[in-house]
Scaffold this active site. Sequence first.
Site, PDB file in Angstrom:
ATOM      1  N   GLU A   4      -0.706   9.843  -5.333  1.00 16.59           N
ATOM      2  CA  GLU A   4       0.409   8.909  -5.182  1.00 16.59           C
ATOM      3  C   GLU A   4       0.878   8.359  -6.533  1.00 16.59           C
ATOM      4  OE1 GLU A   4      -1.398   8.075  -0.801  1.00 16.59           O
ATOM      5  OE2 GLU A   4      -1.605   6.489  -2.294  1.00 16.59           O
ATOM      6  N   GLU A  47       0.870  -1.167   0.000  1.00 17.78           N
ATOM      7  CA  GLU A  47       0.000   0.000   0.000  1.00 17.78           C
ATOM      8  C   GLU A  47       0.911   1.222   0.000  1.00 17.78           C
ATOM      9  OE1 GLU A  47      -2.999  -0.144  -0.679  1.00 17.78           O
ATOM     10  OE2 GLU A  47      -3.539   1.929  -0.332  1.00 17.78           O
ATOM     11  N   ASP A  99      -7.112   2.920   2.342  1.00 19.45           N
ATOM     12  CA  ASP A  99      -6.512   1.658   2.809  1.00 19.45           C
ATOM     13  C   ASP A  99      -7.555   0.542   2.795  1.00 19.45           C
ATOM     14  OD1 ASP A  99      -4.276   3.223   3.348  1.00 19.45           O
ATOM     15  OD2 ASP A  99      -4.851   3.549   5.438  1.00 19.45           O
TER      16      ASP A  99
HETATM   17  P1  ADP Z   1      -6.762   7.790   2.999  1.00 17.80           P
HETATM   18  O1  ADP Z   1      -5.268   7.810   2.960  1.00 17.80           O
HETATM   19  O2  ADP Z   1      -7.351   8.643   4.102  1.00 17.80           O
HETATM   20  O3  ADP Z   1      -7.313   6.414   2.997  1.00 17.80           O
HETATM   21  P2  ADP Z   1      -6.935   8.208   0.167  1.00 17.80           P
HETATM   22  O4  ADP Z   1      -6.747   9.464  -0.574  1.00 17.80           O
HETATM   23  O5  ADP Z   1      -5.895   7.153  -0.006  1.00 17.80           O
HETATM   24  O6  ADP Z   1      -7.201   8.541   1.683  1.00 17.80           O
HETATM   25  O7  ADP Z   1      -8.326   7.532  -0.259  1.00 17.80           O
HETATM   26  C1  ADP Z   1      -9.511   8.173  -0.215  1.00 17.80           C
HETATM   27  C2  ADP Z   1     -10.476   7.374  -1.099  1.00 17.80           C
HETATM   28  O8  ADP Z   1     -11.662   7.164  -0.367  1.00 17.80           O
HETATM   29  C3  ADP Z   1     -10.895   8.123  -2.358  1.00 17.80           C
HETATM   30  O9  ADP Z   1     -10.037   7.831  -3.435  1.00 17.80           O
HETATM   31  C4  ADP Z   1     -12.294   7.595  -2.608  1.00 17.80           C
HETATM   32  O10 ADP Z   1     -12.239   6.495  -3.495  1.00 17.80           O
HETATM   33  C5  ADP Z   1     -12.764   7.128  -1.241  1.00 17.80           C
HETATM   34  N1  ADP Z   1     -13.762   8.043  -0.681  1.00 17.80           N
HETATM   35  C6  ADP Z   1     -13.551   9.273  -0.180  1.00 17.80           C
HETATM   36  N2  ADP Z   1     -14.712   9.841   0.221  1.00 17.80           N
HETATM   37  C7  ADP Z   1     -15.682   8.921  -0.020  1.00 17.80           C
HETATM   38  C8  ADP Z   1     -17.114   8.914   0.167  1.00 17.80           C
HETATM   39  N3  ADP Z   1     -17.751   9.960   0.684  1.00 17.80           N
HETATM   40  N4  ADP Z   1     -17.800   7.802  -0.218  1.00 17.80           N
HETATM   41  C9  ADP Z   1     -17.152   6.733  -0.749  1.00 17.80           C
HETATM   42  N5  ADP Z   1     -15.817   6.696  -0.966  1.00 17.80           N
HETATM   43  C10 ADP Z   1     -15.086   7.776  -0.601  1.00 17.80           C
END
Ligand code: ADP
Length: 488
Positions: A313, A282, A471
């Site tokens: 990323e 990851e 994640d």
């Molecule tokens: P983190 O590192 O906090 O996990 P990331 O940027 O890696 O954050 O991932 C966030 C992902 O979560 C986004 O790419 C999206 O696919 C998903 N996501 C964010 N907000 C929502 C939401 N409201 N409903 C469904 N999926 C979401």
Amino acid sequence: MEISDWEREYRDSYFKMKDMIHNVRGVFVAYNCNIDSIKKIEKTDILHMLNTVNTQTVKSRLQEYPREISSPEDFVARLLISMRDGKAAEVPTYDLKIHDWLTKNLGQGKSRMGGQAGIIANTLANIDVRNVIAYVPWLSKEQADYFVNKDNLFHPIIENNHLRLKHPTKAYSSNKKPKINWIIEYSKGIEFDFSGEKIIVPRDNRLIVSSRPPWIKIDMEKDIYEHLQEVYKGIDGALLSGYQMIKEVDEDGNTYDYYVDKSVKLIKKLKEVNPKIRIHVEFTSIQNRVIRNVILKKIIHEHVHSIGLDTVEVANALNVLGYEELAFAVIKKDERAIDALYEGAVILLHELKLERVQVHSLGYYICVSSKDSPVTPEDHKKSLLFAATVAASKAMSGDITTLEDCDQGLEVPIWKDGYNKFETLEKHLIERGIGTLKELQDGCVCTPKHDVIIIPTKVVKNPVATVGIGDTISAAAFVSMLSTLNAK
Ligand code: ADP
């Protein structure tokens, strides 16, 4: 496919994968976890802190823009910058005294599990993966309490010269200390004066103080490493993260090569124990370009099968691999961005010799899979649909505690904006002669060099929580992909 057809595919795939998740015999999850201490600050907290620190020092630190936090003045300077601009920031601290200062001046924050491996281990245990074996090199008593209380979650421990698997709360070392990150949240509209300047916070955001104590090392205790084969025969996959903690040179004078070598040896050992194991990394944002480059080229390249990452990323990875223009196109928010993202994922697959690159974005996921992948594009697609349902249910409720909880994700509708972007990508691909319209509409495009799987996703309008959803998506997609391997 119309949105309604996708909704039907969601239901069918989700229930199928939900039944199959028990095919996975076990997963290994390492390395990083920490305690997130979340504190929402108000104007009174800011005024109190400003009264406590030396204003002249804060003023000069503001100019110098501290890249790490070594004193309360550094912290206040970075907080003022973050609040003034409304911009999120993450700043490391190597000085543990700042934790005591924050606790004394802001009080205890709300605590939760943080760090990719910690979040992934809890998520997989919650969705009933049979054996989740977490390994955290710095597992302390305090940290262990943040693992969910499930009997499918273990941590290795050596007892009487044998490796045993016990719940993390029974496997910690009492001489280890926790890594605590502070997440300081603030709201739009807070107004205050600092040294004659009026600061009005333009939007809600946060400053993260990421603690980097010297004992944080990406490594495995020698005894555990040597006994690994005793229990890992039933492990179908490993999810590894935390390599961003590797330093160019650490406090003991070890260079990154030392840790890279050990990380690769662990991967090789896992493969020796089960030659069919699939290894997933990851990825995350890594400020240090040297380390970012090393992780990609020396750990991921050739050793790993799968990576999971978000759009920023992808851009960061492309950047250090020498694709600056494409990296820029990925983050530029225009029509071409999604096409650049697809191209970027393809480059990562081939340059890093991977089997699978999984990118998540708001509204759609893209997975590029190699021709020699043991999983069919159709199964990859089902795994992505399962992951998007799990993610939607996490966004809806803040946390998932059982596999059944994930059913509620199906109620969330597919997000139209995401579906439309997905259609834009279809148009670009067809223009370039990649795939047929039918393939694209079905979500799987097979080219002679790789297969592309794209799905529109369900997005929760007012999410309860979004931290760690990335994640969760990667972990859920990876394990459901593993479940299809064992079904064959
Ligand atoms: P983190 O590192 O906090 O996990 P990331 O940027 O890696 O954050 O991932 C966030 C992902 O979560 C986004 O790419 C999206 O696919 C998903 N996501 C964010 N907000 C929502 C939401 N409201 N409903 C469904 N999926 C979401």
